[in-house]
Design an enzyme around this catalytic site. Structure first.
Site, PDB file in Angstrom:
ATOM      1  N   GLU A  41       0.456  -1.123  -0.166  1.00 21.41           N
ATOM      2  CA  GLU A  41      -0.004  -0.506   0.140  1.00 21.41           C
ATOM      3  C   GLU A  41       0.707   0.826  -0.090  1.00 21.41           C
ATOM      4  O   GLU A  41       2.087   1.527   0.861  1.00 21.41           O
ATOM      5  CB  GLU A  41      -0.844  -0.086   0.797  1.00 21.41           C
ATOM      6  CG  GLU A  41      -2.222   1.550   1.243  1.00 21.41           C
ATOM      7  CD  GLU A  41      -3.127   1.090   2.847  1.00 21.41           C
ATOM      8  OE1 GLU A  41      -3.952   2.052   2.759  1.00 21.41           O
ATOM      9  OE2 GLU A  41      -2.557   0.564   3.179  1.00 21.41           O
ATOM     10  N   LYS A 114      -9.955   0.666  -2.520  1.00 20.22           N
ATOM     11  CA  LYS A 114     -10.280   0.359  -0.590  1.00 20.22           C
ATOM     12  C   LYS A 114     -11.260   0.564   0.303  1.00 20.22           C
ATOM     13  O   LYS A 114     -11.816   1.633  -0.533  1.00 20.22           O
ATOM     14  CB  LYS A 114      -8.566   1.194   0.072  1.00 20.22           C
ATOM     15  CG  LYS A 114      -9.030   0.558   1.855  1.00 20.22           C
ATOM     16  CD  LYS A 114      -7.483   1.414   1.915  1.00 20.22           C
ATOM     17  CE  LYS A 114      -7.175   0.912   4.021  1.00 20.22           C
ATOM     18  NZ  LYS A 114      -6.175   1.641   3.515  1.00 20.22           N
ATOM     19  N   CYS A 154      -4.954  -3.649   3.934  1.00 20.95           N
ATOM     20  CA  CYS A 154      -4.486  -2.937   4.993  1.00 20.95           C
ATOM     21  C   CYS A 154      -5.610  -3.398   6.007  1.00 20.95           C
ATOM     22  O   CYS A 154      -5.929  -4.329   6.369  1.00 20.95           O
ATOM     23  CB  CYS A 154      -4.010  -1.535   5.153  1.00 20.95           C
ATOM     24  SG  CYS A 154      -2.894  -1.162   6.347  1.00 20.95           S
TER      25      CYS A 154
END
Length: 265
Positions: A41, A114, A154
């Site tokens: 990321e 995301k 994440c």
């Protein structure tokens, strides 16, 4: 066997520098025999301020970051999963934190924005991604030569319902920039849980060190098998981890412990 690799970086505020580092490390991964490589990321920029990424955001389909990923995938004849990069959004002050996938021909064949945006406050340490990022809405999967690959980023790791929504997959990828604090406490146990409950491989590519902006990331990029065993790990610093996706082993796990078939909801 299908060999996959994760790249670990300590990204800086310079897109040019980060592209050079990514090129070197992805080539290193390809030299190990990896046919699919995952970047972390924020690999392209970890700015001095959270808003710095807005200034380098690219429209989908063009820009130096996307051109680099496409050309490198084609040059090395690999599947390249581009960690995340900042894509332009409808809000001039925010970006979309996006994973793009390129096939060995350099074609863009997958995308995931995301969904879950990180927020954390403990003492003087504080993060709020929603200030500069627009959340995604859709589950991301793509078809690879060894089966379906599910994409997450994440903070998504804390939401198991996202992974269930992917359906059965052979591999889950997790590009990340976990903080040292939360990574030390939860990173490995969450990754192993996702592998165990979904009976698939999990490949995690992390940021791993002290960044110019003062942030310290946890690192520990790793590959985990469907039984929850860590097959390869890199604690801190730049480098790569790699290993094989063994579909025979994955099928044996699912046959001996058919948890996916026993689901009732």
């Amino acid at each position: 066997m299908n060999t996959v690799a994760a790249v670990q970086m300590i990204s800086s505020p310079s897109v040019t520098e980060n592209i050079a580092t990514a090129r070197r490390l992805v080539k290193q991964a390809a030299e190990t025999g990896a046919t699919m490589v995952l970047l972390p990321e924020y690999w392209a920029i970890m700015g001095l301020n959270d808003s710095d990424k807005v200034g380098v955001a690219e429209p989908l389909g063009r820009g130096p970051i996307q051109d680099f990923m496409s050309s490198l995938a084609k040059e090395l004849e690999i599947w390249l999963i581009g960690g995340t990069l900042p894509l332009a959004s409808d809000d001039a002050e925010k970006v979309i934190n996006t994973t793009l996938v390129y096939n060995p021909q350099g074609e863009h064949v997958g995308r995931y924005d995301k969904i879950h945006l990180f927020g954390f406050t403990k003492g003087t340490e504080s993060y709020n991604e929603s200030k500069t990022i627009v959340p995604g809405k859709n589950v991301g999967v793509f078809e690879a030569p060894f089966g379906k690959v599910g994409m997450s980023v994440c903070y998504d790791l804390r939401f198991p319902e996202l992974y269930r929504a992917m359906g059965p997959v052979s591999l889950i990828v997790v590009p990340a920039a976990f903080t040292y604090t939360t990574g030390h406490a939860h990173w490995e146990i969450l990754l192993r849980a996702r592998a165990i409950e979904n009976q698939c491989y999990v490949l995690a590519a992390a940021q791993g060190g002290n960044h110019p902006n003062g942030r310290r990331t946890w690192g520990h990029s790793m590959l985990i098998d469907p039984w929850g065993a860590v097959k390869s790990v890199l604690a801190e610093g730049e480098g790569t981890v790699h290993g094989d996706i063994d579909l025979v082993f994955m099928d044996s796990v699912r046959q001996s412990l058919p948890a996916l078939k026993h689901r009732t909801m």
